[in-house]
Every structure is written in structure tokens, then in C-alpha cells.
Design an enzyme around this catalytic site. Sequence first.
Site: not given
Length: 599
Positions: A384-387
Site C-alpha cells: 500500500d505504497f502511497e505519496g
Amino acid sequence: MRARPVLTFLTAVLLAVPGITALSSAARAADADLAVNGGFESGLSGWSCTAGSGTTVNSPVHGGGSALQATPAGSDNAQCAQTVTVQPGAQYTLSGYVRGSYVYLGASGTGTTDVSTWTQSAPDWQKLTTTFTTGASTTKVTIYTHGWYGTGAYYADDVSLVGPGASAGQPPAAPTGLKTGTITSSSVALSWSAVTGATSYAVYRDGAKVQTATGTSATVTGLSASTAYGFQVTAVNSAGESAKSAAVTATTTAGSSGGSGDLPTHALVGYLHASFANGSGYTRVADVPDSWDVIDLAFGEPTSATSGDIRFNRCPVTECPNVESDADFKTAIKAKQAAGKKVLISIGGANGQVQLTTTAARDTFVSSVSNIIDTYGLDGLDIDFEGHSLSLDASDTDFRNPTTPVVVNLISALKTLKAKYGAKFVLSMAPETFFVQMGYQYYGTGKWGGQDPRCGAYLPVIHALRDDLTLLHVQDYNSGPIMGLDNQYHSMGGADFHIAMTDMLLTGFPVAGDTNNVFPPLRPDQIAIGMPASVNAGNGYVAPSEVTKTLDCLTKKTNCGSYATHGTWPALRGLMTWSVNWDRYSNWEFQKNFDAYFG
């Protein structure tokens, strides 16, 4: 009355100079307008506009009945271009009529000095003209027009490139000898005989062009198991494309679990706040209803953005008074697994930036994630890699062959974990639309720079792991408008957004509008649609009736709205939601609707 003798004298002088009259006449005879559809009377035929930025309009126009309108965005200058066949060492004049703020007209690939001309402000039609001479070996140039970033729409019409034309020649013959090679559950290898004069080949699957090849073989990927497909190939050169070859058919194999992780035919996926509390309250693992087939423990986070060292810290009693003990937590996980449920550790989230910039960080990621999985006896991993976790280097332009360290190292780490734990290891990803479907318009910084380098950055990761990926559940929430395959922008708030976003994953799409660079479709059993569980959980919540419309349209092709899908996928895996906690807070509305639909 003295004009005639003067004219006679001048004519005699010209004729007295050998070759001048003949050369001038020959040059005029050879010159032609080489621009295709320069008046945009045939829509955008012959032109390619970045990120779907161009269209044709009937007003305002300079000549004829149509003109180009192109609208720059904050990260795109709305360039529309075409490649023209020219003669080496020849002079050309490029001209066109434009209006709007900051409009450019130019030519690149001239082999000498590339040229452009522009106007800062043209409230009415203004003619732009520039000239160039091609290099000694130049046979093609690209002519273009564009605006400037975020400055509003511009218009162009009656674009021409005048100069000596080049012989168009003939398209090559149709390929022969097309045959299949290795066939798997998700791919078919093809080969064919070489065609004289061909510079490349186009591969078609069931009538749709899916990729190009420079040699006489290709492997078509992203196919569904136990499915029959028809393939054809054409040969291409500068004069055009041949007729299609004779078709061959191939049926993909059944395969093994196909990365399904032994999930039920239709699965409900939810994130469980395991390391923090918020307004939804803490929910213990043992209290998660049996309807939830995959439970993602949120979140494992790094000790620093680039360390690769992932830690899973359970919610402290001071923040979550009803938190269970470690022993009870592990016991509850085992009970869920005994009931056929999958429990994963989710890495990242809004606060967990993970950038595997080095191989050392990659190796630390593998060891630290393995430690979490082993400590709690988990079934797998959710990314859930974001940003700013993933972004692409400016030179990284091919999703099939990534070169950016944070992307390459993540792919390597995930393949290592999959190999370590074997076929039953569940691997899922939860990217935002910006990192996936936005790749239809933009990829990284773009050919001319200026775009957000994070755009489409998940595509190489998904593609490299498509045969290992159990579930992709893109977050169809907290999203801006996204262009679908109908070249229309779709916004959150109704079934159409989810239908359009999911159709892109199941149909495949050209990356950054490049039809020679197509992201292949994923299997329907790999796709769960991500939605907020309630109005409190995030922007983009839709009522249960809209969830039902989404499922009806994608699995039955009924109850559809304005977006026309490219298929019907009854094997669609299911739904993902943020989050289990928020659904409990809302009296299990999301879960109940799922249960009612799938039984």
C-alpha cells in the site's frame, strides 16, 4: 507601352542563364504540402496529441469546417504532432494559423537545426511560419504545435509543410508462417517468417492490436487461463502496414492456482486498523465477521523512508483500550486461517513512505517483512505504497523494462518473498488511481518533461509481478478525475467511475497514449474494486445501490450507465474496502451489501 520590351529583355536574360528556368520549374513542380490533414477536416487523423489533450471543433476555424483545439494541463503542454516523410538535404517551409495564448509551431528531427516559432498572444487567427533544411540522411521529421502548461486552450488550423515530397513506396507483403510456441495460462509465444522491406511487425489479438515487434517473434501476455484467442500479424514500413496474416488460434492452459491464493470465487477484502485507533474505534481480529475473506493488517511502516526496515507495532493500550494481547492476536489469526481466511501485513499507508533506493534497503525490506510474516504466521503481504514511495527517473520511459532503483528494487524484493514462501503466498497491491489508470495519459516526467514523475509509477511493478499477483485493488477513492478508455474524464461519486477504472485494468491500455506501448489486461480473478466503507472512511463513498450497479455492469453487462465496457467479467474477484473498522462503525453496510449480492 514600354513594358513589353523590358519584359522581353528580362525573359531573354533568364533563358540565357543555363538551367535557371528549368530548375525553378522543377522545384515548384516537386514541392507539395506534405502535412496530413493539416486543416483537421478529418478529426485528428494523422495527428497524435499528448495525453488525449486534443480534439476538433467547428468554431473558431480559420479555413474549412474544423480546427484543432488542445488544452494544456499543469503538467502537459498539449502537444499535437505528426511524422512526415521528407527528402534529405531539402528545404521546407512550415506554416499554420493559430490563436490563443502561448502557441508554438515547430519541427524536430530535421537532422540539422530543429526550429520553432511562437506567439505569446493571438486573440484572432495569426499565421506562424518557419523554414528548415533536412540533414544529409534525414528521411522523416516531426511537425508539431503545442501550448504552454496550464495556460488554457489554444487553436490551430491549416498547418502545412511545403517542400519536396519523397516517394512513399509500397507497404510490405503480409507475413506468412505464423505459428504458436510456448503456451502458458497467461501467455502465448508467436513466431512468423521475415518479410522483405518490413521495419517492424504489429501483433493482433482477436482483431485488436496489442503490441509491436522489431523481430519475427513476440510473446503476448496478460491472458486469461483456459481461454481461446486468435492471433494475426502485419508487417510495417514507412509506407504503411500490410494486410493481416492468416490467423492462428491458441487456448491458454488451466495453470495452477494462478496466484489466487486459494481465495473463494468472490472475495471481500478489508483493512483492519491494527496499529492505531481513530474515530472508528479498535476492532479485534477475533471480532471480524466471517464474511471477510482477506484481512489486511494496517500498517507495517519503515523506521525511515529509505531504510527498508519495516516494523509492525500493534496499537498500544493507551490508544486502544480494548486491544487484545499478542497471544490472543496470534490465536485469532490462526482461527481465521483455519476458517479459510487470509491474513496479510499491509506495508505503507498514508504515513508509511517506503523508498528502496539501494540494494541494501531492498535486502533489509525482505528480511524485516519476513520477520513480521513469520512472527504472526501471516499468509502474505499487501503493498500500500502511497505519496512519494514510487516515482520514475526521467530516463525511465518503458514500463516493461524499468530502470529506476526504487522500482527495480521493489520488484526484486517482492519476487524474493514470493519465491521464499511459495505458491500459497498471497500478494496484493492497493495503489491509488494516480499511479495506475492515470498512466493512460501520462507516464513519469513524459517525453518533454514537466510531468509528475510519480504518474503511472506502479505500472512496471504490477506488470513485472502479474503472474505472482493475487489481487490488485486500486483505491477508487480520494481520487481526482481520471480519463477512461472512452477519452472522457470520470469523477468519483457513482458507479461509472468504478466501472471505467476497472474496465481499464481488464481491457489494458496504451501507456501515455502510445499504442505501441500497451499495458496488458489483468485476469478478472486478480481484480477487486477498492471503495470506502462509509462517508467517514474517505472521499468517493457511494451508496450500496451504486456498488450493485458497478457489479452488475462488470459481471453481467446489465444496469450500466454512460460508460461502455469492453467486456463482461463474471470472474471478477470482488471488493476491497477501507476499512473493516469503518464498516463496523456503519453497522456493516458494505459487508451486508456484498453478502446480499454474492450470496
